[in-house]
Design an enzyme around this catalytic site. Structure first.
Site, short mmCIF file in Angstrom:
data_model
loop_
_atom_site.label_atom_id
_atom_site.label_comp_id
_atom_site.label_asym_id
_atom_site.label_seq_id
_atom_site.Cartn_x
_atom_site.Cartn_y
_atom_site.Cartn_z
N ASP A 104 0.82 -1.22 0.00
CA ASP A 104 0.00 0.00 0.00
C ASP A 104 0.85 1.26 0.00
O ASP A 104 0.43 2.30 0.48
CB ASP A 104 -0.96 0.00 1.20
N LYS A 154 8.10 4.95 18.67
CA LYS A 154 7.38 6.17 19.07
C LYS A 154 8.19 7.04 20.05
O LYS A 154 7.81 7.22 21.22
CB LYS A 154 6.03 5.79 19.69
N ASP A 212 2.08 6.14 2.43
CA ASP A 212 1.43 4.88 2.78
C ASP A 212 -0.07 5.17 2.64
O ASP A 212 -0.63 5.96 3.41
CB ASP A 212 1.83 4.56 4.23
P1 GTP Z 1 -4.89 -1.95 8.57
O1 GTP Z 1 -5.80 -3.05 9.01
O2 GTP Z 1 -5.66 -0.73 8.17
O3 GTP Z 1 -3.76 -1.65 9.50
O4 GTP Z 1 -4.22 -2.39 7.16
P2 GTP Z 1 -3.38 -3.69 6.78
O5 GTP Z 1 -4.15 -4.90 7.16
O6 GTP Z 1 -3.04 -3.57 5.33
O7 GTP Z 1 -2.09 -3.59 7.69
P3 GTP Z 1 -0.75 -2.76 7.45
O8 GTP Z 1 -1.07 -1.52 6.67
O9 GTP Z 1 -0.04 -2.63 8.72
O10 GTP Z 1 0.07 -3.78 6.55
C1 GTP Z 1 1.19 -3.41 5.80
C2 GTP Z 1 1.25 -4.29 4.57
O11 GTP Z 1 1.44 -5.66 4.96
C3 GTP Z 1 -0.02 -4.23 3.76
O12 GTP Z 1 0.34 -4.25 2.39
C4 GTP Z 1 -0.77 -5.49 4.17
O13 GTP Z 1 -1.56 -6.03 3.13
C5 GTP Z 1 0.37 -6.45 4.50
N1 GTP Z 1 0.03 -7.40 5.57
C6 GTP Z 1 -0.24 -7.10 6.88
N2 GTP Z 1 -0.48 -8.23 7.56
C7 GTP Z 1 -0.38 -9.26 6.68
C8 GTP Z 1 -0.54 -10.68 6.78
O14 GTP Z 1 -0.85 -11.24 7.84
N3 GTP Z 1 -0.33 -11.42 5.64
C9 GTP Z 1 0.00 -10.83 4.45
N4 GTP Z 1 0.18 -11.62 3.38
N5 GTP Z 1 0.14 -9.51 4.31
C10 GTP Z 1 -0.04 -8.73 5.42
#
Ligand code: GTP
Length: 318
Positions: A104, A154, A212
């Site tokens: 993202d 942080k 992001d």
């Molecule tokens: P929020 O729920 O809004 O925090 O978004 P998110 O689920 O995308 O979490 P975050 O933005 O912290 O994740 C950063 C990146 O890692 C994103 O591109 C997510 O799709 C990916 N990501 C986070 N957790 C996982 C997981 O358990 N498995 C996989 N395959 N990707 C993950």
């Protein structure tokens, strides 16, 4: 070279948009953000493994239908494994020094320059680092030259060891993936990179842009930033103000569009003012003033909504 892109998260901060559409397929300036990332990779990246979980089928179907001029495979997780577990789950599908992205993020990172530094330092892992004015909401990297010697979560104002945060893009040697226990939920940031500090982890600070796109505000900001280069608005039914992008098949009459506005495919607008907003496919409105909003796919705004604003909490107010 091969790449892993992490796109299995639930995207909770972008709900309700991410209930129907995986975050990775939400468009930025009318191109799904993950497709944009895959297309932007350097030519040397010949294979991309998408680490998927939530709405995996939609992501697989999208990449089956578009040609990104490289092999793109999806690697599903039965349960979300976190950022580290997801990378480890891709291990059998990739080889050699691996480029890893959070799915993202959009940035001006020069991957070739980062790779050059990675090779020159012989690092086990190189993390792209982005400078922020106020790091108190983030974790920062503490550097000695380019070597990362620690992380600070942080930091209180004035206490920060640096202003450089993890930009969500890494170059990793196979040994790093080997450190991650298979089949376990692991955060690469908190459980693996912390172990590698002072033990072969380097930082690559870069300038330009980095966003992001994971919150409503940053999703709008990412679209606005891309419009600075990709705005091409012209539509017989719209008076365009500032940067805007209007899909060719949008039906617009007697409306003002822009600045910083993206009108998606199949959108219809009549007698509207739309500013600093993104209207996704098939959204429609009549007689409305829409500011600082994201309208989800197919959302119809009732007649004569005088003002519709997305609050900092992500709520729509009329
Ligand atoms: P929020 O729920 O809004 O925090 O978004 P998110 O689920 O995308 O979490 P975050 O933005 O912290 O994740 C950063 C990146 O890692 C994103 O591109 C997510 O799709 C990916 N990501 C986070 N957790 C996982 C997981 O358990 N498995 C996989 N395959 N990707 C993950």
């Amino acid at each position: 070279m091969e790449a892993i892109i992490l796109v299995g998260g639930f995207g909770t901060r972008l709900r309700p948009l991410t209930l129907a559409t995986p975050k990775a397929l939400l468009p930025l300036a009318n191109v799904p953000m993950l497709e944009r990332l895959v297309r932007s990779l350097p030519e040397r990246v010949t294979k991309v493994a998408l680490a998927v979980h939530h709405q995996a089928d939609a992501i697989a179907a999208h990449f089956a239908a578009v040609d990104c001029e490289r092999m793109v495979i999806t690697v599903p997780e039965p349960e979300p494994l976190g950022t580290g577990g997801a990378m480890r789950n891709c291990r059998d599908h990739i080889s050699g020094t691996t480029l890893v992205f959070n799915g993202d993020i959009i940035s001006s990172l020069n991957v070739e320059a980062m790779l050059e530094q990675h090779r020159a330092t012989g690092a086990l892992g190189t993390l792209a680092l982005w400078e922020v004015a106020d790091p108190s909401r983030y974790g920062v990297a503490e550097l000695d030259g380019n070597a990362i010697i620690g992380f600070q979560e942080k930091p209180a104002p004035g206490e920060e060891k640096s202003n450089l945060i993890n930009a969500g893009t890494y170059l990793l040697e196979p040994q790093v993936l080997e450190m991650i226990p298979a089949g376990h939920k692991v955060s690469v940031e908190r459980e693996i990179f912390t172990q590698l500090a002072s033990a072969g982890l380097h930082g690559f600070p870069f300038g330009g842009y980095w966003i992001d796109a994971g919150t409503p505000e940053s999703y709008l900001a990412a679209n606005a930033m891309l419009l600075e280069r990709e705005a091409t608005a012209a539509h017989p039914g719209a008076s365009v103000r500032g940067n805007a992008l209007i899909a060719a098949d949008a039906e617009i009459t007697s409306s003002i569009v822009g600045p910083d506005t993206v009108i998606g495919t199949g959108v219809s607008l009549d007698k509207c003012v739309v500013r600093r907003s993104v209207l996704l496919a098939g959204a429609s409105a009549t007689g409305a003033v829409i500011e600082d909003c994201i309208l989800g796919p197919g959302v119809a705004v009732g007649d004569d909504c005088s003002r519709m604003v997305l609050t900092a909490e992500g709520e729509l107010r009329f």
